[in-house]
Design a protein around this motif. Sequence first.
Motif, PDB file in Angstrom:
ATOM      1  N   ALA A 145       0.674  12.365  10.617  1.00 47.37           N
ATOM      2  CA  ALA A 145      -0.363  11.338  10.786  1.00 47.37           C
ATOM      3  C   ALA A 145      -0.938  10.928   9.428  1.00 47.37           C
ATOM      4  O   ALA A 145      -1.246   9.754   9.200  1.00 47.37           O
ATOM      5  CB  ALA A 145      -1.470  11.868  11.692  1.00 47.37           C
ATOM      6  N   ARG A 146      -1.055  11.876   8.523  1.00 47.18           N
ATOM      7  CA  ARG A 146      -1.609  11.570   7.201  1.00 47.18           C
ATOM      8  C   ARG A 146      -0.710  10.591   6.442  1.00 47.18           C
ATOM      9  O   ARG A 146      -1.187   9.600   5.882  1.00 47.18           O
ATOM     10  CB  ARG A 146      -1.779  12.867   6.411  1.00 47.18           C
ATOM     11  CG  ARG A 146      -2.457  12.669   5.063  1.00 47.18           C
ATOM     12  CD  ARG A 146      -2.631  14.001   4.349  1.00 47.18           C
ATOM     13  NE  ARG A 146      -3.376  13.853   3.126  1.00 47.18           N
ATOM     14  CZ  ARG A 146      -3.629  14.848   2.275  1.00 47.18           C
ATOM     15  NH1 ARG A 146      -3.178  16.063   2.540  1.00 47.18           N
ATOM     16  NH2 ARG A 146      -4.315  14.626   1.174  1.00 47.18           N
ATOM     17  N   ARG A 147       0.584  10.876   6.401  1.00 48.45           N
ATOM     18  CA  ARG A 147       1.515   9.965   5.718  1.00 48.45           C
ATOM     19  C   ARG A 147       1.521   8.600   6.384  1.00 48.45           C
ATOM     20  O   ARG A 147       1.634   7.571   5.725  1.00 48.45           O
ATOM     21  CB  ARG A 147       2.930  10.558   5.694  1.00 48.45           C
ATOM     22  CG  ARG A 147       3.146  11.649   4.665  1.00 48.45           C
ATOM     23  CD  ARG A 147       4.626  11.827   4.360  1.00 48.45           C
ATOM     24  NE  ARG A 147       5.387  12.139   5.551  1.00 48.45           N
ATOM     25  CZ  ARG A 147       5.807  13.351   5.870  1.00 48.45           C
ATOM     26  NH1 ARG A 147       5.524  14.379   5.099  1.00 48.45           N
ATOM     27  NH2 ARG A 147       6.506  13.565   6.962  1.00 48.45           N
ATOM     28  N   SER A 148       1.414   8.589   7.696  1.00 50.56           N
ATOM     29  CA  SER A 148       1.427   7.324   8.430  1.00 50.56           C
ATOM     30  C   SER A 148       0.201   6.477   8.101  1.00 50.56           C
ATOM     31  O   SER A 148       0.292   5.250   7.984  1.00 50.56           O
ATOM     32  CB  SER A 148       1.505   7.588   9.937  1.00 50.56           C
ATOM     33  OG  SER A 148       2.717   8.230  10.262  1.00 50.56           O
ATOM     34  N   HIS A 149      -0.955   7.127   7.955  1.00 50.77           N
ATOM     35  CA  HIS A 149      -2.166   6.390   7.561  1.00 50.77           C
ATOM     36  C   HIS A 149      -2.025   5.823   6.147  1.00 50.77           C
ATOM     37  O   HIS A 149      -2.455   4.695   5.868  1.00 50.77           O
ATOM     38  CB  HIS A 149      -3.400   7.297   7.655  1.00 50.77           C
ATOM     39  CG  HIS A 149      -3.958   7.405   9.036  1.00 50.77           C
ATOM     40  ND1 HIS A 149      -3.794   8.525   9.820  1.00 50.77           N
ATOM     41  CD2 HIS A 149      -4.658   6.516   9.783  1.00 50.77           C
ATOM     42  CE1 HIS A 149      -4.386   8.336  10.991  1.00 50.77           C
ATOM     43  NE2 HIS A 149      -4.919   7.121  10.993  1.00 50.77           N
ATOM     44  N   ILE A 150      -1.408   6.599   5.258  1.00 52.59           N
ATOM     45  CA  ILE A 150      -1.156   6.103   3.887  1.00 52.59           C
ATOM     46  C   ILE A 150      -0.220   4.906   3.928  1.00 52.59           C
ATOM     47  O   ILE A 150      -0.439   3.880   3.265  1.00 52.59           O
ATOM     48  CB  ILE A 150      -0.570   7.228   3.010  1.00 52.59           C
ATOM     49  CG1 ILE A 150      -1.615   8.327   2.804  1.00 52.59           C
ATOM     50  CG2 ILE A 150      -0.090   6.679   1.666  1.00 52.59           C
ATOM     51  CD1 ILE A 150      -1.051   9.594   2.167  1.00 52.59           C
ATOM     52  N   ASN A 151       0.833   5.017   4.726  1.00 50.82           N
ATOM     53  CA  ASN A 151       1.803   3.926   4.873  1.00 50.82           C
ATOM     54  C   ASN A 151       1.123   2.675   5.415  1.00 50.82           C
ATOM     55  O   ASN A 151       1.327   1.561   4.913  1.00 50.82           O
ATOM     56  CB  ASN A 151       2.929   4.386   5.809  1.00 50.82           C
ATOM     57  CG  ASN A 151       4.116   3.455   5.796  1.00 50.82           C
ATOM     58  OD1 ASN A 151       4.151   2.462   5.076  1.00 50.82           O
ATOM     59  ND2 ASN A 151       5.108   3.780   6.609  1.00 50.82           N
ATOM     60  N   ALA A 152       0.293   2.852   6.441  1.00 44.97           N
ATOM     61  CA  ALA A 152      -0.413   1.715   7.043  1.00 44.97           C
ATOM     62  C   ALA A 152      -1.354   1.055   6.030  1.00 44.97           C
ATOM     63  O   ALA A 152      -1.451  -0.178   5.963  1.00 44.97           O
ATOM     64  CB  ALA A 152      -1.197   2.172   8.267  1.00 44.97           C
ATOM     65  N   TRP A 153      -2.036   1.867   5.242  1.00 42.69           N
ATOM     66  CA  TRP A 153      -2.955   1.312   4.241  1.00 42.69           C
ATOM     67  C   TRP A 153      -2.196   0.523   3.179  1.00 42.69           C
ATOM     68  O   TRP A 153      -2.593  -0.566   2.792  1.00 42.69           O
ATOM     69  CB  TRP A 153      -3.746   2.451   3.588  1.00 42.69           C
ATOM     70  CG  TRP A 153      -4.762   1.952   2.599  1.00 42.69           C
ATOM     71  CD1 TRP A 153      -6.026   1.502   2.853  1.00 42.69           C
ATOM     72  CD2 TRP A 153      -4.575   1.834   1.188  1.00 42.69           C
ATOM     73  NE1 TRP A 153      -6.640   1.109   1.697  1.00 42.69           N
ATOM     74  CE2 TRP A 153      -5.774   1.300   0.652  1.00 42.69           C
ATOM     75  CE3 TRP A 153      -3.517   2.124   0.320  1.00 42.69           C
ATOM     76  CZ2 TRP A 153      -5.932   1.066  -0.710  1.00 42.69           C
ATOM     77  CZ3 TRP A 153      -3.678   1.882  -1.033  1.00 42.69           C
ATOM     78  CH2 TRP A 153      -4.880   1.360  -1.536  1.00 42.69           C
ATOM     79  N   ARG A 154      -1.071   1.081   2.725  1.00 41.64           N
ATOM     80  CA  ARG A 154      -0.277   0.397   1.693  1.00 41.64           C
ATOM     81  C   ARG A 154       0.282  -0.933   2.197  1.00 41.64           C
ATOM     82  O   ARG A 154       0.481  -1.874   1.423  1.00 41.64           O
ATOM     83  CB  ARG A 154       0.893   1.291   1.250  1.00 41.64           C
ATOM     84  CG  ARG A 154       0.481   2.442   0.357  1.00 41.64           C
ATOM     85  CD  ARG A 154       1.698   3.265  -0.017  1.00 41.64           C
ATOM     86  NE  ARG A 154       1.367   4.319  -0.984  1.00 41.64           N
ATOM     87  CZ  ARG A 154       2.213   5.255  -1.393  1.00 41.64           C
ATOM     88  NH1 ARG A 154       3.440   5.281  -0.904  1.00 41.64           N
ATOM     89  NH2 ARG A 154       1.838   6.149  -2.279  1.00 41.64           N
ATOM     90  N   ASN A 155       0.556  -1.005   3.484  1.00 40.63           N
ATOM     91  CA  ASN A 155       1.183  -2.204   4.050  1.00 40.63           C
ATOM     92  C   ASN A 155       0.240  -2.991   4.954  1.00 40.63           C
ATOM     93  O   ASN A 155       0.684  -3.703   5.855  1.00 40.63           O
ATOM     94  CB  ASN A 155       2.447  -1.801   4.826  1.00 40.63           C
ATOM     95  CG  ASN A 155       3.537  -1.287   3.916  1.00 40.63           C
ATOM     96  OD1 ASN A 155       4.177  -2.049   3.198  1.00 40.63           O
ATOM     97  ND2 ASN A 155       3.759   0.025   3.930  1.00 40.63           N
TER      98      ASN A 155
END
Length: 298
Positions: free
Chosen positions: A6-16
């Motif tokens: 979930a943490r990586r996914s939130h980072i991915n969502a923020w970047r994109n």
Amino acid sequence: CVDLSARRSHINAWRNQDQDNITIHVGNFKDIEPELPADYDFVCLIGVFEYGEAYIQSETPYVDFLKIISRHLKPDGKIVLAIENRLGLKYWAGCTEDHFGTLFEGLEGYPTTSGVKTFSRKEMSAILKEAGDLKASWYYPFPDYKLPMTIYSDRRLPLKGELNRLETNYDRLRLQLFQESAVYDSLLANDMYPDFANSFLLLIGKEKKEAETIYVKFSNERDPAFSVRTEICENSSGRRYVRKLPTEKTSEEHVKNLEKISRELGTFYGREGLELNTCTVENDGVRLEYLQGETLEG
């Protein structure tokens, strides 16, 4: 995207966050997979395939992983798979295994660990065959797929003296048991380099269609205004040519100026009877002739 974290996914969502064509699924692949469509042009497994036995509970998890993923491709779709070579030369030379941080663990066949496995070229080829006789174009990122500076292929392998960069293990200390550049030259002379490349980059599909690009060199250690990507390409008739493309927005102007610089230098050196490689503007970059000859590299 499918990610267990979930943490990586939130980072991915923020970047994109400015993009409107990305969907991120959080959870185990086997739970999400039935909901995925079957019309992907590309499925990317970048540093993922080695964890296959953690996603797929079966007698042959890695074979089944590729079988499942293949069902989600378009007929001409590709799986882009990047993974360490279990027999990569850096592991013989004293780098620790990437996932466990121990010396020679992969070379010895993972005798003390489980949950992650990388494969030799022969082992990976056998998995592709068992997964439905999948076809692959093989590429060899150097120093490895995580931070590649050069990408070779079976149609353009390294030349003697090219693999002379100091190999750094960025996340861990390493031993240096021998000089890798000299051993690379020996492997190349004996047609053994693909078996000992540090990493593999595979384009996998139901049919084999070779990409036009057969070699890539990234010159991104220089000032961003001059950062370029050089490609050697080969068309269907076997004719080769060279392309140079910007790797950053800031280097677009430099690449656009290459044709003008070539013309001016051609005029200047032409007085002395020297000819420059032809340079023509093409799409986002420039095209040059592919010339064969002896390099000046010692």
